[in-house]
Design a protein around this motif. Sequence first.
Motif, PDB file in Angstrom:
ATOM      1  N   ALA A  14      14.232  33.510  16.961  1.00 16.04           N
ATOM      2  CA  ALA A  14      14.460  31.997  16.423  1.00 16.04           C
ATOM      3  C   ALA A  14      14.399  31.130  17.608  1.00 16.04           C
ATOM      4  O   ALA A  14      13.846  29.933  17.189  1.00 16.04           O
ATOM      5  CB  ALA A  14      15.891  32.381  15.701  1.00 16.04           C
ATOM      6  N   LYS A  15      15.017  31.272  18.656  1.00 16.04           N
ATOM      7  CA  LYS A  15      14.763  30.402  19.854  1.00 16.04           C
ATOM      8  C   LYS A  15      13.419  29.985  20.194  1.00 16.04           C
ATOM      9  O   LYS A  15      13.107  28.833  20.392  1.00 16.04           O
ATOM     10  CB  LYS A  15      15.423  31.124  21.060  1.00 16.04           C
ATOM     11  CG  LYS A  15      15.642  30.095  22.306  1.00 16.04           C
ATOM     12  CD  LYS A  15      16.531  30.443  23.307  1.00 16.04           C
ATOM     13  CE  LYS A  15      16.728  29.469  24.526  1.00 16.04           C
ATOM     14  NZ  LYS A  15      17.556  30.352  25.569  1.00 16.04           N
ATOM     15  N   SER A  16      12.414  30.850  20.105  1.00 19.06           N
ATOM     16  CA  SER A  16      11.323  30.610  20.675  1.00 19.06           C
ATOM     17  C   SER A  16      10.536  29.894  19.393  1.00 19.06           C
ATOM     18  O   SER A  16       9.778  29.099  19.759  1.00 19.06           O
ATOM     19  CB  SER A  16      10.451  31.860  20.820  1.00 19.06           C
ATOM     20  OG  SER A  16      10.384  32.759  19.786  1.00 19.06           O
ATOM     21  N   LEU A  17      10.806  30.068  18.257  1.00 18.91           N
ATOM     22  CA  LEU A  17      10.402  29.262  16.968  1.00 18.91           C
ATOM     23  C   LEU A  17      10.827  27.640  17.114  1.00 18.91           C
ATOM     24  O   LEU A  17       9.954  27.047  17.041  1.00 18.91           O
ATOM     25  CB  LEU A  17      10.731  29.998  15.709  1.00 18.91           C
ATOM     26  CG  LEU A  17      10.068  31.002  15.318  1.00 18.91           C
ATOM     27  CD1 LEU A  17      10.503  31.807  13.991  1.00 18.91           C
ATOM     28  CD2 LEU A  17       8.392  30.694  15.328  1.00 18.91           C
ATOM     29  N   PHE A  42      22.131  19.580   9.648  1.00 20.85           N
ATOM     30  CA  PHE A  42      20.885  20.865   9.345  1.00 20.85           C
ATOM     31  C   PHE A  42      21.045  21.678  10.725  1.00 20.85           C
ATOM     32  O   PHE A  42      20.976  21.233  11.726  1.00 20.85           O
ATOM     33  CB  PHE A  42      19.462  20.017   9.268  1.00 20.85           C
ATOM     34  CG  PHE A  42      19.265  19.423   7.819  1.00 20.85           C
ATOM     35  CD1 PHE A  42      18.374  19.752   7.090  1.00 20.85           C
ATOM     36  CD2 PHE A  42      19.916  18.224   7.629  1.00 20.85           C
ATOM     37  CE1 PHE A  42      18.285  19.156   5.848  1.00 20.85           C
ATOM     38  CE2 PHE A  42      19.634  17.560   6.654  1.00 20.85           C
ATOM     39  CZ  PHE A  42      18.755  17.967   5.362  1.00 20.85           C
ATOM     40  N   ASP A  43      20.642  22.970  10.426  1.00 15.37           N
ATOM     41  CA  ASP A  43      20.413  23.823  11.365  1.00 15.37           C
ATOM     42  C   ASP A  43      18.957  24.206  11.217  1.00 15.37           C
ATOM     43  O   ASP A  43      18.381  24.300  10.192  1.00 15.37           O
ATOM     44  CB  ASP A  43      21.320  25.392  11.171  1.00 15.37           C
ATOM     45  CG  ASP A  43      22.864  25.095  11.328  1.00 15.37           C
ATOM     46  OD1 ASP A  43      22.986  24.093  11.988  1.00 15.37           O
ATOM     47  OD2 ASP A  43      23.416  25.855  10.899  1.00 15.37           O
ATOM     48  N   ARG A  44      18.269  24.426  12.406  1.00 14.55           N
ATOM     49  CA  ARG A  44      16.782  24.725  12.634  1.00 14.55           C
ATOM     50  C   ARG A  44      16.533  26.180  12.866  1.00 14.55           C
ATOM     51  O   ARG A  44      17.361  26.488  13.893  1.00 14.55           O
ATOM     52  CB  ARG A  44      16.192  23.780  13.615  1.00 14.55           C
ATOM     53  CG  ARG A  44      14.740  23.708  13.440  1.00 14.55           C
ATOM     54  CD  ARG A  44      14.224  22.511  14.287  1.00 14.55           C
ATOM     55  NE  ARG A  44      12.633  22.647  14.773  1.00 14.55           N
ATOM     56  CZ  ARG A  44      12.344  22.350  15.731  1.00 14.55           C
ATOM     57  NH1 ARG A  44      13.022  21.765  16.775  1.00 14.55           N
ATOM     58  NH2 ARG A  44      11.030  22.556  15.989  1.00 14.55           N
ATOM     59  N   GLN A  45      15.763  26.733  12.261  1.00 12.32           N
ATOM     60  CA  GLN A  45      15.374  28.309  12.525  1.00 12.32           C
ATOM     61  C   GLN A  45      16.638  29.146  12.682  1.00 12.32           C
ATOM     62  O   GLN A  45      17.017  29.686  13.512  1.00 12.32           O
ATOM     63  CB  GLN A  45      14.627  28.287  13.849  1.00 12.32           C
ATOM     64  CG  GLN A  45      13.214  27.522  13.847  1.00 12.32           C
ATOM     65  CD  GLN A  45      12.486  28.086  12.828  1.00 12.32           C
ATOM     66  OE1 GLN A  45      12.360  29.195  12.574  1.00 12.32           O
ATOM     67  NE2 GLN A  45      11.674  27.077  12.580  1.00 12.32           N
ATOM     68  N   ARG A  46      17.225  29.132  11.445  1.00 12.95           N
ATOM     69  CA  ARG A  46      18.702  29.861  11.366  1.00 12.95           C
ATOM     70  C   ARG A  46      18.302  31.212  10.824  1.00 12.95           C
ATOM     71  O   ARG A  46      17.427  31.534  10.039  1.00 12.95           O
ATOM     72  CB  ARG A  46      19.377  29.158  10.257  1.00 12.95           C
ATOM     73  CG  ARG A  46      20.715  29.754   9.476  1.00 12.95           C
ATOM     74  CD  ARG A  46      21.789  29.697  10.916  1.00 12.95           C
ATOM     75  NE  ARG A  46      22.821  30.634  10.177  1.00 12.95           N
ATOM     76  CZ  ARG A  46      24.044  30.178   9.863  1.00 12.95           C
ATOM     77  NH1 ARG A  46      24.022  28.808   9.736  1.00 12.95           N
ATOM     78  NH2 ARG A  46      25.046  30.974   9.467  1.00 12.95           N
ATOM     79  N   ILE A  47      19.009  32.134  11.320  1.00 11.24           N
ATOM     80  CA  ILE A  47      18.788  33.844  11.170  1.00 11.24           C
ATOM     81  C   ILE A  47      19.739  34.097   9.856  1.00 11.24           C
ATOM     82  O   ILE A  47      20.834  33.699  10.106  1.00 11.24           O
ATOM     83  CB  ILE A  47      19.376  34.666  12.397  1.00 11.24           C
ATOM     84  CG1 ILE A  47      18.346  34.332  13.495  1.00 11.24           C
ATOM     85  CG2 ILE A  47      19.040  36.077  11.741  1.00 11.24           C
ATOM     86  CD1 ILE A  47      18.835  34.732  14.723  1.00 11.24           C
TER      87      ILE A  47
END
Length: 123
Positions: A14-17, A42-47
Amino acid sequence: MENLPCSTKLKSRAKSLRKAGNYAEVVFWQHVHKGKFHKIDFDRQRIIGNFIVDFYIKTLGLIIEIDGESHNEKEDYDEKREEYLKSLGLKVFKTTNFRVLHDLGNVMKELEEFIIENYSLIN
């Protein structure tokens, strides 16, 4: 939505995305981060579970997916993924890279309408 399942194995992915940034996602992010879109966080690339979603609004339990070419020929996977996310009580708003890059104004209007129809929060 609180306490969603989260696979810690996906944290570095997620961090790399987030760092790599798909261009359409970066364009969308520029229009929504820091409360620019109706002061919504908004959260981005959330698991969520064993999946990474493009954007997530925790206060609404709303996922925003911006599908690009990586989703071509993955219809079954995407369908199962969406069913799982909805089984958690989440809603999903989907659009495409193309639309974000070439019709962002209408995408944002459709997102606003989706939120109004499903949550009655924006006036």
